[in-house]
Design a protein around this motif. Structure first.
Motif, short mmCIF file in Angstrom:
data_model
loop_
_atom_site.label_atom_id
_atom_site.label_comp_id
_atom_site.label_asym_id
_atom_site.label_seq_id
_atom_site.Cartn_x
_atom_site.Cartn_y
_atom_site.Cartn_z
N LEU A 1 0.83 -1.20 0.00
CA LEU A 1 0.00 0.00 0.00
C LEU A 1 0.87 1.25 0.00
N GLY A 2 1.90 1.25 0.84
CA GLY A 2 2.78 2.41 0.92
C GLY A 2 3.52 2.68 -0.37
N PHE A 3 3.98 1.62 -1.02
CA PHE A 3 4.71 1.81 -2.27
C PHE A 3 3.78 2.33 -3.35
N GLY A 4 2.55 1.83 -3.38
CA GLY A 4 1.59 2.32 -4.36
C GLY A 4 1.29 3.80 -4.16
N LEU A 5 1.10 4.21 -2.91
CA LEU A 5 0.84 5.62 -2.61
C LEU A 5 2.04 6.48 -2.96
N PHE A 6 3.23 6.00 -2.63
CA PHE A 6 4.45 6.73 -2.96
C PHE A 6 4.56 6.95 -4.46
N TYR B 1 -10.33 6.82 0.42
CA TYR B 1 -10.63 5.40 0.30
C TYR B 1 -10.11 4.63 1.51
N ALA B 2 -8.91 5.02 1.98
CA ALA B 2 -8.35 4.38 3.17
C ALA B 2 -9.24 4.65 4.38
N LEU B 3 -9.79 5.86 4.46
CA LEU B 3 -10.68 6.21 5.57
C LEU B 3 -11.96 5.38 5.53
N ILE B 4 -12.49 5.19 4.33
CA ILE B 4 -13.70 4.36 4.18
C ILE B 4 -13.42 2.92 4.61
N ALA B 5 -12.26 2.39 4.17
CA ALA B 5 -11.89 1.02 4.55
C ALA B 5 -11.73 0.90 6.06
N PHE B 6 -11.08 1.89 6.66
CA PHE B 6 -10.91 1.85 8.12
C PHE B 6 -12.25 1.92 8.84
N THR B 7 -13.16 2.74 8.34
CA THR B 7 -14.48 2.87 8.95
C THR B 7 -15.22 1.54 8.93
N ILE B 8 -15.11 0.83 7.81
CA ILE B 8 -15.76 -0.49 7.69
C ILE B 8 -15.18 -1.45 8.72
N LEU B 9 -13.85 -1.46 8.84
CA LEU B 9 -13.20 -2.36 9.80
C LEU B 9 -13.54 -1.97 11.23
N ALA B 10 -13.56 -0.67 11.50
CA ALA B 10 -13.85 -0.21 12.86
C ALA B 10 -15.27 -0.60 13.28
N ARG B 11 -16.23 -0.45 12.38
CA ARG B 11 -17.62 -0.80 12.69
C ARG B 11 -17.74 -2.31 12.97
N LYS B 12 -16.95 -3.09 12.26
CA LYS B 12 -17.06 -4.55 12.38
C LYS B 12 -16.37 -5.09 13.62
N TYR B 13 -15.23 -4.48 13.99
CA TYR B 13 -14.40 -5.07 15.04
C TYR B 13 -14.30 -4.23 16.30
N PHE C 1 -7.24 -4.42 17.61
CA PHE C 1 -6.99 -4.50 16.16
C PHE C 1 -7.36 -3.19 15.47
N VAL C 2 -8.44 -2.57 15.88
CA VAL C 2 -8.88 -1.31 15.26
C VAL C 2 -7.83 -0.22 15.46
N TRP C 3 -7.31 -0.10 16.67
CA TRP C 3 -6.30 0.93 16.93
C TRP C 3 -4.99 0.64 16.19
N LYS C 4 -4.63 -0.62 16.12
CA LYS C 4 -3.42 -0.98 15.38
C LYS C 4 -3.57 -0.66 13.89
N THR C 5 -4.75 -0.93 13.36
CA THR C 5 -5.01 -0.64 11.95
C THR C 5 -4.92 0.86 11.69
N ALA D 1 -2.06 5.25 9.23
CA ALA D 1 -1.55 6.62 9.36
C ALA D 1 -0.05 6.67 9.08
N LEU D 2 0.70 5.73 9.63
CA LEU D 2 2.14 5.71 9.39
C LEU D 2 2.47 5.42 7.93
N THR D 3 1.70 4.52 7.32
CA THR D 3 1.91 4.21 5.90
C THR D 3 1.70 5.45 5.04
N GLY D 4 0.60 6.16 5.29
CA GLY D 4 0.32 7.37 4.53
C GLY D 4 1.37 8.44 4.75
N LEU D 5 1.80 8.61 5.99
CA LEU D 5 2.78 9.64 6.33
C LEU D 5 4.12 9.37 5.65
N PHE D 6 4.61 8.15 5.76
CA PHE D 6 5.90 7.82 5.16
C PHE D 6 5.84 7.87 3.63
#
Length: 279
Positions: A178-183, A198-210, A217-221, A226-231
């Motif tokens: 994911l990070g390489f694609g964004l870079f 799109y990443a926010l939408i994906a996270f929202t789906i995971l957060a609602r489920k778990y 797991f939600v906080w780790k995700t 966030a770190l992937t996007g930042l780097f």
């Protein structure tokens, strides 16, 4: 019913198809002419390459302020580096060969995404439909902006889907992909930051489920995304020196310009070379 022989046969068909597609695209790239704005894109790459080389002390002289460029110089820097490694290669043939490589891998990741979402049949249809699309195929020969950008976005899409599918397990390789694609996307065009929605939408789906069953797991995700996007952003803006003096404001300016981007080139239509601004 699980049929390993059928799966192996399908994998062979996909593999053969991709090999054939790759050969066709790379071989065809040398027969395409310069695109309307390729000269300016070459200049962007040369400017950024020279500027970065001077900043790193690899090229003699003091770094000079480069001309205002709203496109990232990642592809141009790679092309310029390859040109210096192979000085006898025709510059246009080399650039078009590199564009064809990005076009091929766009097809690869589009196919992998189709397989992830549906089946190997969907993967087979996707890769051949893209190859046989005149618009995509032609752009994959000489469009050094849109096709590399498409590769970055397609790669990011594939690995984001893999992150969602793997939940509640976090796999480092998916975040690296994911990070390489964004870079790659942001390094070509600042608009790649819009993938964050799109990443926010994906996270929202995971957060609602778990959120109830696996809050850790939600906080780790969230932290991993966030770190992937930042780097990715930090690495990509190396190839967009225009934003260095004022990171946030200049980046916002780039995004605003691309929302209303004006370019004057010509296009052959019904035997006439018409400007793109022609009504």
């Amino acid at each position: 019913m699980f049929r390993p022989a059928a799966i192996k046969r399908n994998d062979l068909i996909i593999g053969f198809s991709l090999a054939l597609i790759g050969i066709v695209m790379l071989w065809s790239s040398r027969d395409f002419s310069m695109s309307g704005d390729e000269q300016s894109q070459m200049q962007v790459g040369q400017n950024v390459f020279r500027y970065l080389g001077q900043c790193l002390g690899l090229i003699p002289g003091e770094p000079q302020a480069i001309s205002l460029n709203y496109y990232g110089g990642l592809f141009g820097v790679v092309a310029e580096a390859c040109q210096r490694i192979f000085p006898n290669a025709d510059v246009l043939h080399l650039r078009h060969f590199l564009v064809a490589i990005t076009g091929f891998f766009t097809i690869v990741f589009a196919g992998k995404t189709a397989k992830l979402l549906h089946s190997r049949t969907a993967q087979f249809c996707t890769i051949w439909m893209l190859l046989l699309s005149p618009r995509f195929f032609a752009a994959s020969m000489n469009n050094s902006k849109d096709i590399p950008f498409a590769l970055g976005m397609m790669m990011a899409t594939y690995f984001l889907l893999k992150i969602v599918r793997a939940a509640p397990v976090l796999r480092l390789k998916d975040f690296i992909g994911l990070g390489f694609g964004l870079f790659f996307a942001i390094g070509i065009r600042i608009g790649g930051v819009m993938f964050g929605f799109y990443a926010l939408i994906a996270f929202t789906i995971l957060a609602r489920k778990y959120w109830t069953s696996n809050r850790k797991f939600v906080w780790k995700t969230l932290l991993a995304l966030a770190l992937t996007g930042l780097f990715s952003f930090a690495a990509a803006i190396v190839f967009l020196p225009f934003v260095w003096p004022n990171l946030l404001m200049a980046s916002a300016r780039c995004i605003q310009v691309f929302s209303n981007y004006h370019i004057a080139v010509t296009m052959l239509y019904r035997g006439q070379d018409l400007p793109t601004s022609f009504p």
